[in-house]
Design a protein around this motif. Structure first.
Motif, PDB file in Angstrom:
ATOM      1  N   SER A  67      43.649  23.768  34.596  1.00  0.00           N
ATOM      2  CA  SER A  67      44.236  24.827  35.213  1.00  0.00           C
ATOM      3  C   SER A  67      44.117  24.361  36.970  1.00  0.00           C
ATOM      4  O   SER A  67      43.171  24.220  37.456  1.00  0.00           O
TER       5      SER A  67
ATOM      6  N   ALA B  19      38.721  21.645  36.850  1.00  0.00           N
ATOM      7  CA  ALA B  19      39.274  22.954  37.490  1.00  0.00           C
ATOM      8  C   ALA B  19      39.889  22.359  38.922  1.00  0.00           C
ATOM      9  O   ALA B  19      39.263  21.673  39.591  1.00  0.00           O
TER      10      ALA B  19
ATOM     11  N   CYS C   5      37.147  21.335  30.398  1.00  0.00           N
ATOM     12  CA  CYS C   5      38.091  21.642  31.530  1.00  0.00           C
ATOM     13  C   CYS C   5      37.589  20.930  32.566  1.00  0.00           C
ATOM     14  O   CYS C   5      36.518  20.829  33.070  1.00  0.00           O
TER      15      CYS C   5
ATOM     16  N   ARG D  64      33.354  25.568  38.070  1.00  0.00           N
ATOM     17  CA  ARG D  64      33.804  24.533  39.219  1.00  0.00           C
ATOM     18  C   ARG D  64      32.444  24.103  40.097  1.00  0.00           C
ATOM     19  O   ARG D  64      32.018  24.537  40.567  1.00  0.00           O
TER      20      ARG D  64
ATOM     21  N   ASN E  61      41.638  29.891  34.112  1.00  0.00           N
ATOM     22  CA  ASN E  61      40.505  29.940  35.220  1.00  0.00           C
ATOM     23  C   ASN E  61      40.490  31.279  35.738  1.00  0.00           C
ATOM     24  O   ASN E  61      41.621  31.993  36.043  1.00  0.00           O
TER      25      ASN E  61
ATOM     26  N   GLN F 225      34.096  29.973  40.131  1.00  0.00           N
ATOM     27  CA  GLN F 225      35.355  29.840  39.678  1.00  0.00           C
ATOM     28  C   GLN F 225      35.134  29.043  38.508  1.00  0.00           C
ATOM     29  O   GLN F 225      34.796  27.981  38.261  1.00  0.00           O
ATOM     30  N   THR F 226      35.544  29.874  37.324  1.00  0.00           N
ATOM     31  CA  THR F 226      35.283  29.513  35.988  1.00  0.00           C
ATOM     32  C   THR F 226      36.399  29.115  35.085  1.00  0.00           C
ATOM     33  O   THR F 226      37.349  29.888  35.048  1.00  0.00           O
ATOM     34  N   SER F 227      36.552  27.891  34.494  1.00  0.00           N
ATOM     35  CA  SER F 227      37.575  27.489  33.486  1.00  0.00           C
ATOM     36  C   SER F 227      36.725  27.875  32.312  1.00  0.00           C
ATOM     37  O   SER F 227      35.541  27.414  31.968  1.00  0.00           O
TER      38      SER F 227
ATOM     39  N   GLU G 179      45.663  28.055  37.384  1.00  0.00           N
ATOM     40  CA  GLU G 179      44.228  28.336  38.197  1.00  0.00           C
ATOM     41  C   GLU G 179      44.375  29.926  38.456  1.00  0.00           C
ATOM     42  O   GLU G 179      43.380  30.425  38.157  1.00  0.00           O
TER      43      GLU G 179
END
Length: 354
Positions: free
Chosen positions: A205, A181, A179, A141, A110, A124-126, A65
């Protein structure tokens, strides 16, 4: 025939357990960006070395992460956005794309990411980058204790991205990838929403406490894989450096879980490539199409739960003003909203008082 529709040969996947070198103590944005590029360069070298050891059929790598930045600690939302959030078309993604082309891998990680539609905020991006260096999936997320999410801006976010942008699944030569998160592995609805959109391999992640005992997240990883008949590749940090918490507080237990809930590979502590295993997506597809009690994905009765899920616990749109425009709150906003949710559940009789 579309390449993704052909029979998929087994391939190797790696949950890369790498250390997080934090940007929190960096003097400014320039120093933080330099460290982020250094982090990418280190991961690039680790990926190449891992592939040399594991073999040329290593096709998929998942990073932890916080592999780029660590987490915001004491920063305001705009402050962290300026220091550590990357642009969707920024140089960090370009550099990660170069790594994927060089190594011939798909890569998922992430990052904190800005969005021009929501200035002063970050998500917060995967993400998933293919072996040609293109970002092919971006997932924001949805459940976070202290950070903005699409749900906090729900009406506006849906206008811009639609529901498919909230729960994206991408069809690839490695299967249908999606994904999840971090702590979202504890929320079964997220993995289920992705599985019902076709996801076959869940890329997770994470940055979490490791223990010789089963942790909540570790139990959840097995459960999410089994109940959705999906592969799960979960990468945890190999320690977080340059922050005040003890370095090994988030360290270890990266793993790969198959669609029967069996752990195929697992790492101990420290930086390691130990969590690598063969993913057989074709076998998963045969399992999903075979009638029987074990095919739990096909046995879902969603109508039973529609009324329950039609309600609200933590409300949407808490970061839209009266004119449905985004605003930037103080950090205290998130704790206050949770306390309100607890009081609402108590008033409804869901939670009992002492």
């Amino acid at each position: 025939m579309n390449e993704a529709c052909k029979s998929i040969a087994p391939y190797q996947a790696l949950a890369l357990q790498t250390a997080c070198h934090a940007v929190n103590r960096c003097a400014g944005t320039a120093q933080a960006r330099e460290r982020m590029m250094d982090n990418i360069g280190r991961v690039h070298r680790q990926v190449l070395a891992s592939k040399a050891f594991i073999g040329p059929d290593l096709k998929l790598v998942v990073a932890p992460e916080y592999f780029l930045t660590s987490y915001p600690l004491g920063d305001s939302l705009p402050g962290w956005a300026a220091k550590a959030a990357i642009a969707p078309d920024g140089p960090e993604y370009v550099r990660l794309g170069d790594m994927c082309r060089d190594a011939g891998i798909y890569f998922s990680g992430n990052a904190y990411e800005t969005d021009a539609h929501f200035p002063g905020l970050y998500f917060q991006t995967s993400f998933i980058i293919d072996d040609g260096g293109r970002v092919i999936l971006r997932y924001r997320r949805l459940v976070s204790m202290y950070g903005p999410t699409p749900h906090d801006l729900w009406e506006r976010y849906l206008e811009i991205y639609g529901l498919d942008g909230v729960f994206p699944v991408v069809d690839t030569p490695l299967g249908r990838l999606a994904c999840v998160a971090s702590e979202e592995i504890l929320y079964p609805e997220i993995a289920r929403s992705l599985a019902l959109r076709g996801a076959e391999v869940l890329l997770h992640s994470s940055s979490e406490v490791a223990s010789p005992r089963l942790t909540p997240k570790d139990v959840a990883k097995r459960a999410r894989a089994y109940e959705n008949c999906a592969w799960l590749v979960s990468a945890n940090s190999g320690g977080i450096r340059d922050v005040d918490i003890p370095e090994s507080s988030a360290d270890g237990m990266s793993k790969i879980v198959d669609y029967l809930g069996e752990v195929r590979a697992e790492a101990a502590s420290g930086e390691t490539m130990a969590a690598n295993a063969t993913l057989d997506v074709a076998a998963l597809r045969r399992h999903r199409r075979k009638p029987g009690m074990g095919n739990v994905l096909s046995r879902q009765r969603l109508e039973l739960f529609a009324a329950t899920y039609a309600g609200s616990v933590y409300p949407a749109n808490t970061m839209l003003d009266d004119k449905r425009q985004p605003f930037v709150p103080e950090r205290a906003h998130f704790g206050a909203r949770q306390r309100e949710a607890i009081e609402m559940l108590t008033a409804r009789g869901v939670l009992a008082r002492d």
